[in-house]
Design a protein around this motif. Structure first.
Motif, mmCIF file in Angstrom:
data_model
loop_
_atom_site.group_PDB
_atom_site.id
_atom_site.type_symbol
_atom_site.label_atom_id
_atom_site.label_comp_id
_atom_site.label_asym_id
_atom_site.label_seq_id
_atom_site.Cartn_x
_atom_site.Cartn_y
_atom_site.Cartn_z
ATOM 1 N N PHE A 44 -6.754 24.743 43.848
ATOM 2 C CA PHE A 44 -5.831 24.109 43.110
ATOM 3 C C PHE A 44 -4.123 24.336 43.199
ATOM 4 O O PHE A 44 -3.317 23.628 42.651
ATOM 5 N N ASN A 45 -3.997 25.650 43.427
ATOM 6 C CA ASN A 45 -2.698 26.017 43.352
ATOM 7 C C ASN A 45 -2.140 25.648 45.053
ATOM 8 O O ASN A 45 -0.996 26.030 45.211
ATOM 9 N N HIS A 64 6.526 26.466 52.587
ATOM 10 C CA HIS A 64 7.551 25.751 51.452
ATOM 11 C C HIS A 64 9.128 25.812 51.729
ATOM 12 O O HIS A 64 9.545 26.994 51.869
ATOM 13 N N LEU A 118 -2.823 26.851 47.829
ATOM 14 C CA LEU A 118 -2.653 28.179 48.515
ATOM 15 C C LEU A 118 -3.757 28.334 49.593
ATOM 16 O O LEU A 118 -4.721 27.889 49.246
ATOM 17 N N PRO A 119 -3.532 28.968 50.758
ATOM 18 C CA PRO A 119 -2.072 29.460 50.986
ATOM 19 C C PRO A 119 -1.131 28.424 51.699
ATOM 20 O O PRO A 119 -1.488 27.499 52.200
ATOM 21 N N LEU A 120 0.013 28.431 51.193
ATOM 22 C CA LEU A 120 1.233 27.622 51.677
ATOM 23 C C LEU A 120 2.439 28.431 52.288
ATOM 24 O O LEU A 120 2.900 29.111 51.496
ATOM 25 N N PHE A 121 2.376 28.491 53.561
ATOM 26 C CA PHE A 121 3.328 29.515 54.131
ATOM 27 C C PHE A 121 4.719 28.792 54.378
ATOM 28 O O PHE A 121 5.884 29.564 54.654
#
Lengths: 414, 406, 484
Positions: free
Chosen positions: A132-133, A140, A135-138
């Motif tokens: 939902f968040n 941004h 993640l992971p999102l490196f």
């Protein structure tokens, strides 16, 4: 507090992701958030080093649906545990019986049901939170801004994304400045990150390598092999002994099982002393102890010790037949219970030492043989102690005649 | 909400207290108790039916009272501030335990008169025939029982009075040192509470089946105490607000916490009951299993199943969500539900001793409940109405009023 | 008595001293805690690490010897089939429970003081569970068949015996290990992001960056994160109750006196929390000195931990009392004998060590002096853990060595391998813990920041001078809970 009002622009060529505004106090951020929410922005966010109480309300964030996902996965865990246990010890697994317990009794299933519910729920919680968040999102866009690295320490930020319908580059920038932002920066969309070739090759090789063990196992499970099994623990798998029916090249007939060589006797098994080993003298049970047994204090003590270990359970400490097995049988009103013999009673008093020895060795009536558990010397010592017990107790009520008979005197004497 | 909330509450004290309710309840209670006693005497079974119905109702309300005492001591011990707005209500529940002490007299009399209709060990002739009871007779004999009962009620009354009196005193003086002193006292108080409750449970309930024993039994009764009190607290708080008191002081945030604690103790009760049952089931030792085996025969099996599903599983699922605790209607629903189940639990424990084959519920049971309940609850309202409804000068009151839940 | 107290003093006594001393801001919190991971490794760490690795090697050696030679290298024999192995298992699992209690239960009860200690306590839990899991793993004899404990489909239709508490234990401890690691990791993500943003070397940036998942402090993410944290806390609370209850079922489901008693589940849980907090104190009293964390792990925190030790110690004492009473009350001569034997039989020395350490030593915490002196509480915490080890030893060995049949009585003596394996397990524990202190954030920075004064804006009331009387307060520990 200094307010830098400049908008830093990184260049017109890249696409704008949005605007980043920096604040330095929680109050400023809360205020700014309320205003952003009220201004009608929808694709925007606030970034903080820690969750500020009241910020969700200020931003208008709705309660997440995460708990529902967890609840359903918890139910799944509960169901899995129930089905697994019912199945494993009955439905699809080998049904073995454990001390009379039902194959799938709910009290015994409870703990595992609970644990799997919690396990499934917990794993789901973390995974769902990450999903939902997003993640992971490196990559941004905010990470490219130098100041943004303070977001995990002490600074507060608002990000308004360009894809928000109310977003305009200049208008929104002015708006953010009016909220008291210290600095407003333009964020650019991240360029596509090219995964290094080496990582691609490593990934491919690793995936292929990971498939090898299951393939080996699959092959092993579905084929036969003439090869010898791998033995890790040599001395457990190859014990230097012969087992029944085993073959060996040592003997001509290749059998490891051998008959006893005719005319031989194993060491220590000559067994000539009938009196000691069988209790008979000339084939008859008589009173008197074999010569091999030294009648002394030590023998008596040994007899007492052995008697206490082996005999008292049924016959009681004084040999009266009131041992704990008997008492228990009475307690639970055991049907058809034959009480253990009262060793100080008439019947046993009349027995010869040899007969008592024989009873111990081979059992008698309901009593199991004890020859296998007690060595002959100790059995004689038990007889010795038993005689002492008998002497120590009052004789059963007797007429004078019966006393004389026991004493070996003529009936009628006084 | 502002942490510097206004602690000058206008509805902290009600005009005339709960006079409209307190006195009539107590009178009705007295009448019903007397009626039950008379009816029980006339039944010709040496009070057997009466004593069992009476003990069931007695234990029901004693649990609530002890739960209240526990709550008060605990809140002081951990220095909680959320509960200040409801603590006075809890203090009044606890301080009604002495009423129960007086109501214990019929049971005490029966035991002292060697009447074994309730406790079989009360009769020396029964003891003489039973070697196990002979072994236990230094503990299970009428005099020792009476002395211990006196001890339990004294401990509980002294503790309840201490916390209530000092709290009321603080209403006048506003002395914060009282709060510190209460916290200091709460630690040894909790220890005394734990031991006295355990042995009271052994004496009053476990000795109904004197051949049986379970080391967790004290904690088992305690779980019922804590749970029944939380349900009662929710209802009493609502009642106070209905009567015009503390309309804003007790907010949805407080009810949320009461709901959470109710849920916690429902779970705790389930955990303790399961542990007790499963261990005895698993080892299957006849001397121990008799307790449960007998409660799985005939009509009693139904009651046992009701306990499992309605005392634990259904309320557990029902109170899991946040909404169920923040909705006043739902919270009150579950509170009433649990208080009904609390009766089923006491019934299952005590009345089985009266008739192990049939589940007999009748007029006598109702009269006992109304009787003891009327006196107990009436007294709570009487004491509550006599002072401020909250400890008005408690240093942590502001925090409690401003409290917001997670 | 009231009029002499000055207003701040009484406020501190009512509400407690500030949670964080030293006038910290979020920035200084970040610096104070991060610096522990960033400074050049101190010599003391290397020495401690060397000793720990030595212990770990010892453990490896002993386990290797055990597996290649057989379980006979231990002192176990009939009738005592479990001794040091299971004692150590229960000992380590019990220690782990404090971490979960601090993380989960103190979170649900809104005890803000937990923020200073929860990270290291959770780490302690994970490492203690790892130490614990080795013992049942190696005590099975044919360790390479340990996978039979898990329900894996196989061609023999052989499944684990779900009716055995030993198998419930496998599930319980596995679940506990998993959930503890999840909770610990999830809690660390924001702090790993902090370290990432301060990291200088490429390796550090990559490692902290990878494990922090790209955390950027987005409030929308915080919202779900906080909800997930709450759910994990709500799950962990009954879990921690259940794990040690299931461990107690290993004994309580039997029929032997001293083992089969219904109070075991809550008694074991209380004992576990007791020993766990003792270990937390043992670790944190030196740690706060050596790592400069005294502003966060304040005397208030230490005192609270001592109070919890006192409370749980009393619960353990209560259980001893009830068990002893019931041994008499039951009228069962076997029960009675079991307890007389414990106190006066061949293992009397173990029993009285247990009573002295578990019941008597925590009573010292009634005295404020003992609750506020780090040295005294550190010594007491060691005694408590010694006592708790003896408690498990007494329960297991005295009930096994003399039960119903006198002909089966025997006496157990540990072999050197038993002893060294246990010593080695401390090596494993401290190796992991020292690595944690070196590379991972020791204090939950993000959580500490939420309890600083002014953290949530000026509407939440902070740091005002107290008005006359006690109505308004200088509280910094208001019950705000976490934002939802």
């Amino acid at each position: 507090m200094s307010h830098g009002h400049d908008v830093v622009d990184t260049g017109p060529a890249e696409r704008t992701h949005g605007l980043l505004a920096e604040f330095s106090t929680p109050d400023a951020l809360l205020d700014a958030s309320r205003k952003c929410r009220d201004a009608g922005f929808t694709k925007w966010d606030a970034c903080t080093p820690y969750p500020i109480h009241g910020l969700e309300g200020a931003m208008g964030i709705k309660m997440t649906r995460l708990p529902w996902v967890v609840f359903f996965m918890g139910l799944t865990g509960f169901t899995t545990a129930t089905l697994l246990q019912i199945g494993a010890n009955g439905a699809f697994g080998y049904a073995f019986h454990i001390s009379g317990k039902p194959l799938a009794g709910w009290p015994s299933m409870g703990p595992v049901m609970f644990e799997l519910t919690v396990l499934f729920s917990a794993l789901t919680t973390l995974l769902t939170m990450a999903v939902f968040n997003n993640l992971p999102l490196f990559n941004h866009p905010a990470f490219k801004v130098e100041n943004f690295k303070h977001v995990t320490s002490h600074s507060f930020f608002v990000i308004v994304e360009a894809r928000d319908p109310k977003f305009t580059k200049a208008g929104t920038a002015d708006f953010l400045k009016s909220l008291g932002a210290e600095k407003v920066t333009t964020l650019t969309e991240p360029t596509k990150v090219e995964i290094p070739k080496i990582l691609k090759y490593v990934a491919i090789i690793a995936t292929c390598a990971a498939l090898i063990p299951p393939a080996i196992i699959f092959r092993a499970r579905n084929t036969h092999s003439e090869n010898v099994k791998i033995h890790l623990i040599d001395d457990m798998d190859f014990q230097p002994k012969f087992r029944a029916q085993q073959t060996t090249t040592f003997f001509a007939d290749k059998s490891a099982d051998r008959l006893a060589i005719p005319g031989t006797v194993a060491q220590g098994e000559l067994n000539l002393d009938d009196h000691l080993l069988k209790g008979t003298v000339g084939g008859k049970f008589l009173n008197g102890f074999p010569a091999a047994i030294k009648i002394d204090d030590e023998a008596m003590k040994r007899g007492q010790k052995m008697f206490n270990i082996y005999c008292t359970a049924c016959h009681g400490l004084a040999g009266n037949g009131d041992g704990m097995v008997h008492q228990r049988a009475i307690d639970i009103q055991e049907s058809n219970w034959v009480p253990p013999t009262n060793l100080a009673g008439e019947t046993t008093l009349k027995l010869t030492d040899g007969e008592i020895f024989n009873a111990i060795t081979n059992g008698i009536r309901n009593m199991q043989p004890y020859g296998g558990q007690i060595v002959p010397e100790d059995r004689w010592k038990i007889v010795l102690y038993l005689r002492a017990l008998q002497k120590a107790q009052p004789l059963p009520a007797k007429t004078a005649d019966q006393v004389n008979e026991l004493k070996g005197k003529k009936v009628g004497a006084n | 909400m502002d942490a510097h909330a206004n602690t000058n509450l206008t509805d902290a004290k009600l005009e005339g207290g709960f006079g409209k309710f307190a006195l009539p309840l107590m009178i009705a209670g007295l009448v019903c108790t007397a009626a039950a006693y008379i009816m029980g005497n006339g039944a010709g079974d040496s009070q057997k039916q009466f004593l069992h119905s009476y003990l069931t109702a007695f234990l029901y309300f004693l649990a609530i009272g002890l739960g209240g005492l526990f709550f008060v001591i605990l809140q002081h011990l951990v220095g909680a501030s959320w509960s200040i707005t409801v603590r006075r209500i809890a203090e009044c529940v606890a301080v009604s335990i002495p009423v129960l002490a007086v109501l214990f007299i019929p049971i005490l009399l029966a035991v002292i008169n060697k009447n074994d209709a309730l406790y079989m060990w009360a009769n020396p002739e029964t003891i003489a025939k039973d070697h196990l009871l002979q072994h236990k007779s230094p503990w299970l004999n009428p005099n020792a029982f009476a002395i211990r009962a006196f001890l339990y009620f004294s401990i509980w009354s002294v503790l309840a009075f201490y916390f209530h009196r000092t709290s009321v005193k603080q209403d006048e003086s506003g002395d914060a040192e009282i709060t510190v002193k209460q916290r200091t006292i709460s630690a040894p108080a909790m220890i005394l509470f734990g031991f006295s409750l355990t042995f009271a449970a052994f004496d009053f309930i476990m000795s109904l089946t004197p051949h049986w024993y379970s080391t967790i039994f004290g904690i088992y009764y305690f779980a019922s105490c804590a749970m029944s009190f939380m349900a009662t607290l929710a209802l009493l708080s609502k009642f106070v607000q209905r009567c015009g008191g503390l309309k804003t002081a007790i907010s949805i945030e407080h009810y949320h916490d009461i709901g959470k604690l109710l849920f916690t103790f429902v779970f705790f009760w389930g955990y303790i009951s399961f542990s007790q049952f499963m261990l005895i089931w698993y080892s299957n030792i006849p001397e121990e299993t008799e307790f449960f085996l007998h409660r799985m025969e005939g009509g009693w099996m139904t009651v046992s199943l009701v306990l499992i599903f309605c005392h634990f599983l259904i309320p557990f699922i029902g109170m899991l969500s946040r909404t169920s605790k923040r909705s006043r209607a739902l919270l009150l629903f579950w509170s009433i539900w649990m208080l009904v189940m609390h009766y089923v639990q006491m019934f299952w424990l005590v009345k089985h001793n009266y008739d192990s084959h049939h589940v007999a519920f009748g007029l006598l049971d109702v009269l006992c409940m109304l009787g003891i309940g009327g006196l107990f609850i009436g007294n709570i309202l009487r004491v509550l109405g006599g002072n401020a409804l909250v400890p008005v000068k408690e240093p942590r009151l502001a925090k409690s009023l401003a409290f917001q839940n997670i | 008595m009231s009029t002499q107290a000055t207003a701040p003093d009484i406020n501190e006594r009512v509400f407690g001293p500030p949670l964080v001393t030293g006038h910290h801001t979020p920035k200084t919190v970040t610096e104070t805690v991060s610096v522990v991971n960033e400074w050049k490794t101190p010599r003391a760490w290397y020495i401690a690490f060397g000793a720990a690795v030595g212990g770990l090697s010892l453990l490896g050696l002993m386990i290797g010897y055990l597996i290649t030679t057989g379980v006979g290298v231990w002192g176990l024999n009939q009738p005592v089939g479990w001794a040091w192995d299971i004692t150590n298992f229960v000992f380590w699992v019990g220690i782990g429970h404090a971490g979960t209690l601090i993380s989960a239960v103190l979170f649900l009860t809104r005890q803000d003081w937990r923020t200073a200690i929860n990270r290291s306590a959770e780490a302690m839990t994970v490492f203690a569970v790892i130490c614990a899991a080795t013992f049942p793993g190696i005590h099975v004899g044919r360790v390479w068949l340990a996978y039979w404990l898990f329900p894996i489909p196989n061609q023999m239709q052989m499944w684990p015996n779900f009716r055995s508490p030993l198998l419930w234990d496998v599930f319980a401890v596995s679940t506990y290990a998993t959930v503890s690691i999840l909770f610990w990791y999830m809690g660390m993500v924001p702090d790993l992001a902090t370290l990432r943003d301060r990291a200088t070397g490429k390796i550090k940036q990559f490692a902290y960056g990878f494990f922090s998942l790209g955390w950027r402090g987005s409030m929308r993410q915080w919202h779900r994160y906080e909800r997930a944290y709450l759910i994990l806390a709500a799950l962990s609370t009954p879990l921690v109750l259940s794990v040690h209850s299931v461990v107690s079922f290993d004994f309580a489901t039997s029929v032997i006196p001293g083992w089969h008693t219904t109070i075991f589940p809550p008694y074991f849980v209380a004992g576990a929390i007791f020993s766990g907090f003792a270990m937390v104190v043992t670790l944190l009293v030196p740690a706060r000195e050596l790592m400069g964390l005294k502003d966060f792990i304040t005397p208030r925190h230490l005192e609270n931990m001592c109070k919890i030790m006192l409370a749980t110690g009393c619960m353990v004492g209560y259980a001893y009392g009830v068990e002893f009473f019931t041994a008499w009350y039951s009228g069962s001569k076997y029960e009675g004998f079991a307890f007389i034997n414990r106190a006066f039989g061949p293992y009397w020395w173990a029993y009285w060590s247990m009573v002295t350490c578990n019941v008597i030593s925590p009573q010292l915490f009634w005295f404020k002096k003992c609750r506020t002196s780090p040295i005294i509480m550190w010594v007491i915490s060691i005694f408590i853990n010694v006592g708790m080890w003896f408690e498990r030893f007494v329960i297991i060995v005295t009930s096994l060595h003399r039960d119903y049949l006198p002909s089966s009585w025997g006496y157990f003596t540990p072999s050197i391998v038993d002893i060294l394996t246990f010593v080695g397990s401390f090596g494993l524990f401290f190796t992991l813990f020292l690595l944690f202190c070196r590379f991972l954030p020791v204090v939950a920075m993000a959580e500490i920041k939420t309890v600083l004064p002014g953290a949530h804006g000026s509407h939440h009331g902070h740091g005002h001078a107290p008005a006359a009387g006690a109505a308004h307060t200088a509280d910094v520990s208001h019950g705000h809970g976490h934002a939802h």
